[in-house]
Write an enzyme that holds these catalytic residues in place. Structure first.
Site, PDB file in Angstrom:
ATOM      1  N   ASP A 259       0.872  -1.182   0.000  1.00  0.00           N
ATOM      2  CA  ASP A 259       0.000   0.000   0.000  1.00  0.00           C
ATOM      3  C   ASP A 259       0.910   1.233   0.000  1.00  0.00           C
ATOM      4  OD1 ASP A 259      -1.672   2.073   0.501  1.00  0.00           O
ATOM      5  OD2 ASP A 259      -2.323   1.396   2.484  1.00  0.00           O
ATOM      6  N   GLY A 305      -1.685  -0.788  -8.814  1.00  0.00           N
ATOM      7  CA  GLY A 305      -2.143  -2.176  -8.685  1.00  0.00           C
ATOM      8  C   GLY A 305      -2.106  -2.612  -7.239  1.00  0.00           C
ATOM      9  N   GLY A 307      -3.701  -5.903  -4.812  1.00  0.00           N
ATOM     10  CA  GLY A 307      -4.583  -7.048  -4.570  1.00  0.00           C
ATOM     11  C   GLY A 307      -4.919  -7.832  -5.820  1.00  0.00           C
ATOM     12  N   CYS A 312      -1.616 -13.334  -5.145  1.00  0.00           N
ATOM     13  CA  CYS A 312      -1.802 -12.362  -4.064  1.00  0.00           C
ATOM     14  C   CYS A 312      -3.081 -12.670  -3.273  1.00  0.00           C
ATOM     15  CB  CYS A 312      -1.877 -11.011  -4.745  1.00  0.00           C
ATOM     16  SG  CYS A 312      -2.654  -9.746  -3.790  1.00  0.00           S
ATOM     17  N   ASP A 351       0.957  -2.573 -12.554  1.00  0.00           N
ATOM     18  CA  ASP A 351       1.689  -3.653 -11.876  1.00  0.00           C
ATOM     19  C   ASP A 351       0.746  -4.722 -11.348  1.00  0.00           C
ATOM     20  OD1 ASP A 351       3.348  -5.228 -10.350  1.00  0.00           O
ATOM     21  OD2 ASP A 351       3.580  -3.764  -8.732  1.00  0.00           O
ATOM     22  N   GLY A 352       0.876  -5.941 -11.897  1.00  0.00           N
ATOM     23  CA  GLY A 352       0.152  -7.088 -11.348  1.00  0.00           C
ATOM     24  C   GLY A 352      -1.065  -7.486 -12.156  1.00  0.00           C
ATOM     25  N   GLY A 374       5.180 -10.259 -12.902  1.00  0.00           N
ATOM     26  CA  GLY A 374       5.904 -11.262 -12.139  1.00  0.00           C
ATOM     27  C   GLY A 374       5.707 -12.625 -12.764  1.00  0.00           C
ATOM     28  N   GLU A 401       6.025 -12.092  -2.868  1.00  0.00           N
ATOM     29  CA  GLU A 401       6.898 -11.452  -1.869  1.00  0.00           C
ATOM     30  C   GLU A 401       6.269 -11.429  -0.480  1.00  0.00           C
ATOM     31  OE1 GLU A 401      10.248 -10.086  -2.153  1.00  0.00           O
ATOM     32  OE2 GLU A 401       9.926 -11.656  -3.639  1.00  0.00           O
ATOM     33  N   ARG A 411       8.355  -4.950   2.757  1.00  0.00           N
ATOM     34  CA  ARG A 411       7.254  -4.594   1.865  1.00  0.00           C
ATOM     35  C   ARG A 411       5.882  -4.906   2.447  1.00  0.00           C
ATOM     36  NH1 ARG A 411       7.925  -6.486  -4.275  1.00  0.00           N
ATOM     37  NH2 ARG A 411       5.849  -6.179  -5.098  1.00  0.00           N
ATOM     38  N   GLU A 427       0.468 -12.200   2.693  1.00  0.00           N
ATOM     39  CA  GLU A 427      -0.407 -11.544   1.718  1.00  0.00           C
ATOM     40  C   GLU A 427      -0.244 -12.186   0.340  1.00  0.00           C
ATOM     41  OE1 GLU A 427      -0.963  -7.284   1.591  1.00  0.00           O
ATOM     42  OE2 GLU A 427      -0.186  -7.082   3.615  1.00  0.00           O
TER      43      GLU A 427
HETATM   44  P1  IMP Z   1       1.729 -10.996 -11.262  1.00  0.00           P
HETATM   45  O1  IMP Z   1       2.497 -10.546 -12.459  1.00  0.00           O
HETATM   46  O2  IMP Z   1       0.260 -11.048 -11.521  1.00  0.00           O
HETATM   47  O3  IMP Z   1       2.216 -12.267 -10.688  1.00  0.00           O
HETATM   48  O4  IMP Z   1       1.907  -9.848 -10.147  1.00  0.00           O
HETATM   49  C1  IMP Z   1       3.173  -9.410  -9.725  1.00  0.00           C
HETATM   50  C2  IMP Z   1       2.951  -8.274  -8.755  1.00  0.00           C
HETATM   51  O5  IMP Z   1       2.224  -8.730  -7.607  1.00  0.00           O
HETATM   52  C3  IMP Z   1       4.203  -7.668  -8.151  1.00  0.00           C
HETATM   53  O6  IMP Z   1       4.851  -6.768  -9.000  1.00  0.00           O
HETATM   54  C4  IMP Z   1       3.683  -7.002  -6.884  1.00  0.00           C
HETATM   55  O7  IMP Z   1       3.137  -5.735  -7.134  1.00  0.00           O
HETATM   56  C5  IMP Z   1       2.549  -7.924  -6.489  1.00  0.00           C
HETATM   57  N1  IMP Z   1       2.939  -8.829  -5.393  1.00  0.00           N
HETATM   58  C6  IMP Z   1       4.093  -9.494  -5.207  1.00  0.00           C
HETATM   59  N2  IMP Z   1       4.043 -10.252  -4.111  1.00  0.00           N
HETATM   60  C7  IMP Z   1       2.833 -10.054  -3.574  1.00  0.00           C
HETATM   61  C8  IMP Z   1       2.169 -10.569  -2.411  1.00  0.00           C
HETATM   62  O8  IMP Z   1       2.682 -11.391  -1.664  1.00  0.00           O
HETATM   63  N3  IMP Z   1       0.915 -10.098  -2.182  1.00  0.00           N
HETATM   64  C9  IMP Z   1       0.313  -9.198  -2.990  1.00  0.00           C
HETATM   65  N4  IMP Z   1       0.865  -8.727  -4.101  1.00  0.00           N
HETATM   66  C10 IMP Z   1       2.123  -9.150  -4.400  1.00  0.00           C
END
Ligand code: IMP
Length: 494
Positions: A259, A305, A307, A312, A351-352, A374, A401, A411, A427
């Site tokens: 956040d 981004g 949640g 996540c 992001d995400g 990610g 993370e 974080r 989280e």
């Molecule tokens: P993905 O590409 O959908 O897997 O999302 C990656 C993003 O998830 C990262 O860049 C972070 O912003 C977010 N993220 C990483 N670890 C966590 C977590 O443990 N909880 C919530 N969000 C996360």
């Protein structure tokens, strides 16, 4: 009663672009994916490919950062509990010279061949130097490749019995063009560079050299070094590494927090500003107020981004977050209002939750300048960690993370003293993703699809997409129609 601010929150997957006239100027081969990552003292730090690999331990290490920067994107090296490791990864990327590798898995002559075979299986590498002490900078004694032994009978014999000792080597200081000429002349795919004393200094792979020539879009700084970012946390305990990251020439810093709408981000930006003018990307936020807060605090780029990352569980744990499309629409409108009022343009990073070129395209059309991913990058050969096989399929480990495995307290712990995080909770989860292949295939393939989308939308650049894209929200039935229906795909027909 709390206030209901919106009737619903929408996902990127619910939007589609409407086609617009494709002209000669927006033909697919004319489309550029160049974009702005963040403000910088010289204007903007730009990417040739708008992809950023997430600051996650399962995603961004030096190997990933080197590969992605060569493809025109950039990685953010995560805040690791071990400060030295984070610093050394940044150093490795900045020291990387195209074509010269200064670290590689290396074996001792008395290591059993079984270890070489295991490395072939898990890393995908097939060529290894053999040195007297098994370290990269030891005295070079030979080279072993997957073609030098029989995996059925040789596993228990030492490497020394199968390694090649008649080597073509070049002296330290050999220029890249000369290294290439030697490899062509001798028909070698691999050239060790050695000191006068015979210690291994670096190696050149012909494949890598060809990559260098094939990837003119590599993101480089003014000294020709690859561009890389480093994550920092808002926790005072992690401050000591910030000056060191700057000293190692990290091109930009990224403040990580689940956040980002917090006074801690403002304090961290002020602290970095008191040291240097290295660009600072802050976040994550999902509302216009939070964007304005970080913009006023001096952020050079802002991540959007919350949640919605693939593993996540923030929303489950804290009931806080927002659909990525709604978050982008809100934040981008705040950014555009700021520009209209005479403020500077602050690039936005979505992001995400981006799992396909279609998601990326919608995020860019909604106003994001770049995307941080990610899961997408964890699927690549170049992400940290081994490849595992199960029932004939290949997988890689992917952990968030905020998962218990990563336990990134900088974080995901909001208290002040992370030495006593009694009330820390997860989280994110850890799990697996399918291994899709090399980033050198995946990223160009996604870029090709993105260019086709921009071309169909009549746009030749991301800036033009921001101005003229027309998107439509789709009903659940329309979304159903947009995926394969009323037929069984070949790979599902058994
Ligand atoms: P993905 O590409 O959908 O897997 O999302 C990656 C993003 O998830 C990262 O860049 C972070 O912003 C977010 N993220 C990483 N670890 C966590 C977590 O443990 N909880 C919530 N969000 C996360």
């Amino acid at each position: 009663m709390g206030m209901i601010v919106n009737s619903s929150s929408t996902s990127l997957k619910e939007y589609r672009l409407l086609p617009a006239l494709t002209s000669e100027a927006s033909a697919k081969n004319k489309v550029s994916l160049h974009s702005r990552l963040c403000q910088s003292p010289s204007g903007y730090l730009r990417l040739n490919t708008p992809f950023v690999s997430a600051s996650m331990q399962a995603v961004s290490d030096a190997r990933m950062a080197i590969a992605l920067a060569r493809l025109g994107g950039v990685s953010v090296i995560p805040v690791l509990a071990d400060e030295e490791r984070q610093i050394s990864m940044v150093k490795k990327v900045k020291q990387y010279k195209a074509g010269f590798q200064r670290e590689l898995i290396t074996f001792c002559p008395d290591t059993p061949i079984r270890r070489v075979q295991e490395s072939n299986d898990t890393t995908g590498y097939s060529i290894y130097p053999v040195t007297d002490n098994g370290l990269f900078h030891g005295k070079l004694l030979g080279v072993i490749t997957d073609k030098d032994f029989d995996a059925l009978v040789d596993l228990d014999i030492p490497v020394a019995e199968r390694m090649k000792t008649q080597l073509v080597v070049a002296p330290d200081g050999t220029p890249l063009t000369e290294a290439k000429a030697i490899m062509i002349e001798t028909g070698r795919g691999f050239l060790p560079i050695v000191s006068e004393e015979g210690t291994l200094k670096s190696v050149v792979f012909r494949k890598d050299l060809e990559h260098h020539l094939r990837f003119p879009d590599a993101n480089e700084d003014s000294d020709g070094r690859l561009v890389v970012g480093a994550a920092v946390s808002t926790h005072p305990q992690h401050r000591s590494r910030i000056p060191r990251l700057i000293e190692e020439s990290a091109d930009f810093l990224v403040i990580d927090a689940s956040d980002g709408y917090s006074i801690y981000q403002k304090e961290t930006i002020a602290y970095i500003r008191s040291l240097c003018d290295t660009p600072v990307i802050a976040g994550n936020v999902v509302t216009s107020e939070a964007f304005e807060y970080l913009a006023e605090a001096g952020a050079d780029g802002i991540k959007v981004g919350m949640g919605i990352g693939s593993g996540c569980i923030t929303q489950e744990a804290k009931a806080t977050g927002r659909g990525q499309a709604t978050a982008l629409i809100d934040v981008v409108s705040a950014r555009d209002n700021r520009v209209a009022a005479g403020g500077s343009y602050i690039p936005i990073i979505a992001d995400g939750g981006l799992s396909s070129p279609a998601d990326i395209c919608v995020a860019l059309a909604l106003g994001a300048d770049t995307v941080m991913m990610g899961n997408y990058f964890a699927q690549c050969t170049e992400s940290p960690g081994d490849i595992y096989y199960r029932d004939g399929r290949a997988f890689k480990k992917y952990w968030m993370e905020g998962s218990l495995q990563a336990r990134n307290l900088g974080r995901y712990f909001l208290g002040n003293d992370e030495n006593t995080p009694a009330d820390y909770f997860a989280e994110g989860v850890s799990g697996w993703v399918a291994h899709k292949g090399s980033i050198f295939d995946l990223v160009p393939n996604s870029c090709s699809k993105l260019k086709a989308s921009l071309s169909s939308a009549g746009c030749c650049s991301i800036r033009q997409l921001h101005k003229s894209a027309r998107l439509e929200h789709q009903s659940p039935v329309a979304i159903g129609d947009s995926s394969v229906h009323n037929m069984i795909k070949d790979n599902e027909f058994e």
